[in-house]
Every structure is written in structure tokens, then in C-alpha cells.
Design a protein around this motif. Sequence first.
Motif, PDB file in Angstrom:
ATOM      1  N   GLN A  99      43.553  35.289  34.012  1.00 44.98           N
ATOM      2  CA  GLN A  99      42.424  36.205  34.146  1.00 44.98           C
ATOM      3  C   GLN A  99      42.854  37.658  33.989  1.00 44.98           C
ATOM      4  O   GLN A  99      44.024  38.000  34.158  1.00 44.98           O
ATOM      5  CB  GLN A  99      41.777  36.037  35.531  1.00 44.98           C
ATOM      6  N   TRP A 100      41.851  38.467  33.730  1.00 48.00           N
ATOM      7  CA  TRP A 100      42.068  39.908  33.758  1.00 48.00           C
ATOM      8  C   TRP A 100      42.235  40.367  35.196  1.00 48.00           C
ATOM      9  O   TRP A 100      41.527  39.901  36.088  1.00 48.00           O
ATOM     10  CB  TRP A 100      40.877  40.650  33.134  1.00 48.00           C
ATOM     11  N   GLN A 101      43.169  41.273  35.399  1.00 48.07           N
ATOM     12  CA  GLN A 101      43.372  41.891  36.699  1.00 48.07           C
ATOM     13  C   GLN A 101      43.289  43.412  36.533  1.00 48.07           C
ATOM     14  O   GLN A 101      43.822  43.967  35.566  1.00 48.07           O
ATOM     15  CB  GLN A 101      44.752  41.523  37.271  1.00 48.07           C
ATOM     16  N   TRP A 115      48.107  34.919  35.787  1.00 46.52           N
ATOM     17  CA  TRP A 115      47.624  33.703  36.431  1.00 46.52           C
ATOM     18  C   TRP A 115      47.146  34.060  37.842  1.00 46.52           C
ATOM     19  O   TRP A 115      47.810  34.798  38.565  1.00 46.52           O
ATOM     20  CB  TRP A 115      48.733  32.654  36.540  1.00 46.52           C
ATOM     21  N   SER A 116      46.015  33.523  38.232  1.00 45.98           N
ATOM     22  CA  SER A 116      45.491  33.767  39.579  1.00 45.98           C
ATOM     23  C   SER A 116      44.846  32.493  40.114  1.00 45.98           C
ATOM     24  O   SER A 116      44.054  31.845  39.415  1.00 45.98           O
ATOM     25  CB  SER A 116      44.461  34.903  39.568  1.00 45.98           C
ATOM     26  N   ALA A 117      45.199  32.167  41.345  1.00 51.05           N
ATOM     27  CA  ALA A 117      44.595  31.003  41.998  1.00 51.05           C
ATOM     28  C   ALA A 117      43.221  31.332  42.565  1.00 51.05           C
ATOM     29  O   ALA A 117      42.466  30.426  42.917  1.00 51.05           O
ATOM     30  CB  ALA A 117      45.509  30.490  43.109  1.00 51.05           C
ATOM     31  N   GLN A 118      42.897  32.634  42.652  1.00 50.70           N
ATOM     32  CA  GLN A 118      41.606  33.061  43.179  1.00 50.70           C
ATOM     33  C   GLN A 118      40.744  33.622  42.048  1.00 50.70           C
ATOM     34  O   GLN A 118      41.248  34.307  41.152  1.00 50.70           O
ATOM     35  CB  GLN A 118      41.801  34.135  44.259  1.00 50.70           C
ATOM     36  N   PRO A 119      39.433  33.345  42.081  1.00 48.01           N
ATOM     37  CA  PRO A 119      38.553  33.926  41.060  1.00 48.01           C
ATOM     38  C   PRO A 119      38.562  35.449  41.141  1.00 48.01           C
ATOM     39  O   PRO A 119      38.518  36.017  42.234  1.00 48.01           O
ATOM     40  CB  PRO A 119      37.172  33.360  41.410  1.00 48.01           C
ATOM     41  N   VAL A 120      38.647  36.102  40.018  1.00 50.09           N
ATOM     42  CA  VAL A 120      38.625  37.559  39.954  1.00 50.09           C
ATOM     43  C   VAL A 120      37.293  37.976  39.340  1.00 50.09           C
ATOM     44  O   VAL A 120      36.999  37.643  38.181  1.00 50.09           O
ATOM     45  CB  VAL A 120      39.799  38.107  39.117  1.00 50.09           C
ATOM     46  N   ASP A 121      36.490  38.677  40.122  1.00 48.85           N
ATOM     47  CA  ASP A 121      35.162  39.102  39.673  1.00 48.85           C
ATOM     48  C   ASP A 121      35.300  40.342  38.796  1.00 48.85           C
ATOM     49  O   ASP A 121      35.447  41.464  39.296  1.00 48.85           O
ATOM     50  CB  ASP A 121      34.279  39.385  40.893  1.00 48.85           C
ATOM     51  N   SER A 122      35.241  40.133  37.489  1.00 51.45           N
ATOM     52  CA  SER A 122      35.412  41.254  36.565  1.00 51.45           C
ATOM     53  C   SER A 122      34.200  42.176  36.539  1.00 51.45           C
ATOM     54  O   SER A 122      34.293  43.308  36.033  1.00 51.45           O
ATOM     55  CB  SER A 122      35.695  40.731  35.152  1.00 51.45           C
TER      56      SER A 122
END
Length: 231
Positions: A99-101, A115-122
Motif C-alpha cells: 500500500q501507499w504510505q 507492505w502493511s498488515a493494517q488497512p491504510v486509508d488513503s
Amino acid sequence: MARKKKISPLRIAALVAIALLIALGVWAWQRWTPFRPIAATTSTELALPAQTAAGVSATSGVSVQVSGKLQIPEPPRDAQLGVSATDAAVLLRSVAMYQWQEHCDSSGCRYDTEWSAQPVDSNKFRAPGGHKNPQAPFADARFVAGDVRLRELSVDPELVAAQHPAIDYPVKANALPPNLAATFSVVDGVLYAGGDAAHPKVGTLRISYRIVPGGEVSLSGVRHGSKLEAR
């Protein structure tokens, strides 16, 4: 009239001295006799009642420790992805997405893919344009076996998980159903979809598994009838 016989002062003093000696002796005996407490029942004795011929306590509602091989006729299964573990009490699914961070400081914001185990709200990014994260179709999940037994006791799978660590469970490509095998690739026992391990892109999924294995175990718990549960 007969005259009352008087007790001489000497005799009274002798009686008082005798009484004092008796009292002193009782006090000395109580003071110096070693204290012998009543033997207390240890917690182990309370927790482990007499064993039956099968090796499992027949007493209900008390703490016990039971050892043996788990019987797992209904192993845990991830029905969404068709993954099961034949000799496990618990199957754990872990999902990560590329995901984008957003990383902001006093100089501004930068956007990296990780990589992220948590959803990232873009949608909450300062500059969401061009940094859109899709929604993951799967999430972390926990699957337990059915009818786990240890000798004649029915065991809660979570009791096994609380007392025995989980281990990695590599997935084999030929274990996937045909429809999912066309979507997922398997690299080192890990599932990938929407990209691969070497060249992930935003939205690529990485799914791995762990299990709490069966086999020989030693469990501590409370017996209620034919069930072994957590303390």
C-alpha cells in the motif's frame, strides 16, 4: 461452742508458693514446646486428584494436568481460500497488502509503497491523488478445529493455543482449489495475488498461515464433566 481453727501464715505462704510454681511450669511448657502445625494440603494435591485407570481424573470442577496425543477428527479450515491443516488445533491467517504510505514532516509529505498488515486509508492523505489504496478482499482470521479430544476429554482449541506456541505453516500450491490456484501464486509457502513477491504493486496481497499443532501435548485446565477448559 467449738473454736474455728486458724490457718497459720506459714501454711498460707506455702500454698501460694506451690500455686505459683504450678503456674510457672505450665507457662514454661507452653513457651518451649515446639509448635507443630497441622499439615496443609499443597496446591498440587488439590489440583491433581486421584487418577482413573485411563489416566484422567474423574473429579469435576477441579484443576488437572493431562498429557497425551490430541485427537483432531475435524481440522481447522479456511473455507474462503480452501486452506486446511490436518493436524492442528488452530489455523491462523495473516494478511498484508502492498500500500501507499504517507510520511509527513515540517518539510512536507512523501509517499512510499510498503507492505502493511493494517488497512491504510488513503482518503486521509494530504495529497490523495495518485496514491489510492484499494480495499483488501481478505482480513486476518482465526479458525479452530472441531471436536478436539485428549483421551476421553473434550478440549477447547483455544486452551491448546494458550499453552502451546503457533508455528509457521507453509502452504503448498497443489493444496489450493483450481479456481484459487489460478489467482494465487505460492512462494516459499506464502500466497500472493495481484503481483508477486519480487515485484509487488499497490494492491498486491500477501497471505501467510500459522498453526497451533496437535500431536503430543501437556495441558493444564479445569475439568467440568467430560470437558477440559481454561482456568
